[in-house]
Enzyme design. Sequence first.
Site, PDB file in Angstrom:
ATOM      1  N   SER A 111     -48.503 -76.124  -9.288  1.00  0.00           N
ATOM      2  CA  SER A 111     -47.442 -76.202  -8.282  1.00  0.00           C
ATOM      3  C   SER A 111     -46.173 -75.529  -8.788  1.00  0.00           C
ATOM      4  O   SER A 111     -46.168 -74.335  -9.045  1.00  0.00           O
ATOM      5  CB  SER A 111     -47.200 -77.661  -7.882  1.00  0.00           C
ATOM      6  N   ASP A 261     -43.072 -74.012  -2.068  1.00  0.00           N
ATOM      7  CA  ASP A 261     -43.210 -74.229  -3.500  1.00  0.00           C
ATOM      8  C   ASP A 261     -44.319 -73.341  -4.057  1.00  0.00           C
ATOM      9  O   ASP A 261     -44.885 -72.509  -3.337  1.00  0.00           O
ATOM     10  CB  ASP A 261     -43.431 -75.707  -3.817  1.00  0.00           C
ATOM     11  N   ASP A 263     -47.489 -73.543  -5.012  1.00  0.00           N
ATOM     12  CA  ASP A 263     -48.821 -73.468  -4.399  1.00  0.00           C
ATOM     13  C   ASP A 263     -48.753 -73.518  -2.880  1.00  0.00           C
ATOM     14  O   ASP A 263     -49.776 -73.631  -2.216  1.00  0.00           O
ATOM     15  CB  ASP A 263     -49.745 -74.556  -4.944  1.00  0.00           C
TER      16      ASP A 263
END
Length: 488
Positions: A111, A261, A263
Amino acid sequence: MTVDLTTIIKAYDVRGTVPDPFSPAVAEAVGAAFARVVVLPDRADDGDAAARPEVVIGNDMRDSGPELVEAFARGLTAAGVDVVLIGLCSTDGLYYASGVRHAPGAMFTASHNPAEYNGIKLCRPGARPVGEATGLAEVRAAAQRFLDSGLPDPVAEPGTVQEMDLLGDYAAFLRSLVDLSGIRPLKVVVDAGNGMGGHTVPAVLGTAAGLPALPLEIVPLYFELDGTFPNHEANPLEPENLRDLQAAVVEHGADLGLAFDGDADRCFVVDEAGRAVTPSAVTALVGLRELAKEQAAGREATIIHNLITSQAVPELLQAAGATTVRTRVGHSFIKAQMADHGAVFGGEHSAHYYFRDFWFADTGMLAAMHVLAALGEQPHPMSALSEMYEPYVASGEINSRVDDVPAARARVLDAYLEAYPDVVLDDLDGATVSHWDATPRWWFNLRASNTEPLLRLNVEAADADIMEKVRDDVLSLVRAARGEGELA
């Protein structure tokens, strides 16, 4: 030296620095464990044990992804599991693959964590999460055995590996859920943060997947995929990471801005003046749209929100006829409640948005499309639209590092229960102290971190002065050196 997997396999996913402790050997052991703990037993439970099991695997733009994916796939195929590699994708792109193919999935991503990190998000068929209480603890234990004592012998007929590009299908599916063709023209700045939004936005909102053009002018920021995040951290929850987007929206005279963000499973919104729109406001906006769709079809609707979202969320949704369910913070809890209640939609303060029509999984892209539709279907600016859903004032989440978490929590509760005998206290997730049904109206939640000596504070009130007073009083008690703190 053997890796202690409790350091990288936590409550929700796998996450660690590469290659130490998260190495290809660890990825292979986790793949072998996932096959034996989740994939093969699930297939047997479905009464289809004779069929070839399959796992879909995707990865984000981090340089370490391909090597870890290859190792994880080896662990699966050695157990007789077929592997479908979908390559570069967002986390919700992996959930789409898991849902449409009704297959377990593994998404390699960390992430918004820095470049040296990577991780794995695991799911069962239909994007159902694998967390500590739903199989991840068992996967961790099995993987630890394999690391300590060696991997199991390969089966006689190992699984196969094939590659598949599902980006166009993912984009077409999202387009089928929200019609943007009739909205007014909008100029939209999108900050992908060098993450996977740079891969998915052109496909979904542009014409990269061969879809019809939309009345959108996309101004791209940091669409180049780069897991070193050279421009800013890909975590729009931190205000400093929105500054480039806010400036660009004003500079280009855009109608709004979107930030994803790393991902691309979370989406944040900025209005035409560069002001951040709260995830609570987005939850209310999207929730009301999904509710209206259900009501038009003659159906009732349940909508889930976590306990940190604004009080405006249940108030607005209940007034419109929805049933609302309040849940703990964390995707595993909200996904479980979504499935249990057959909820049409769910939202969190962290900008995760969950949809029944997306296998109860979270997708920031679909939430963004709803925001674009809501804005483009009427003539007013984003600021006027969002104002309808933001009647109260919130502190945002404030973290305090304390030596003794239980003592700090006790100081706060003792002081408030003495000073305000009419407050309502609940412990659904941490401690929520509510004065919302009295005057002045305020509530706060105090939650301990699962991994650090931190207390997390969220405060909301009917006006700024009250919010600031409650915020400052609670923080002074939390951060007091001794237990003599009192309310001002």
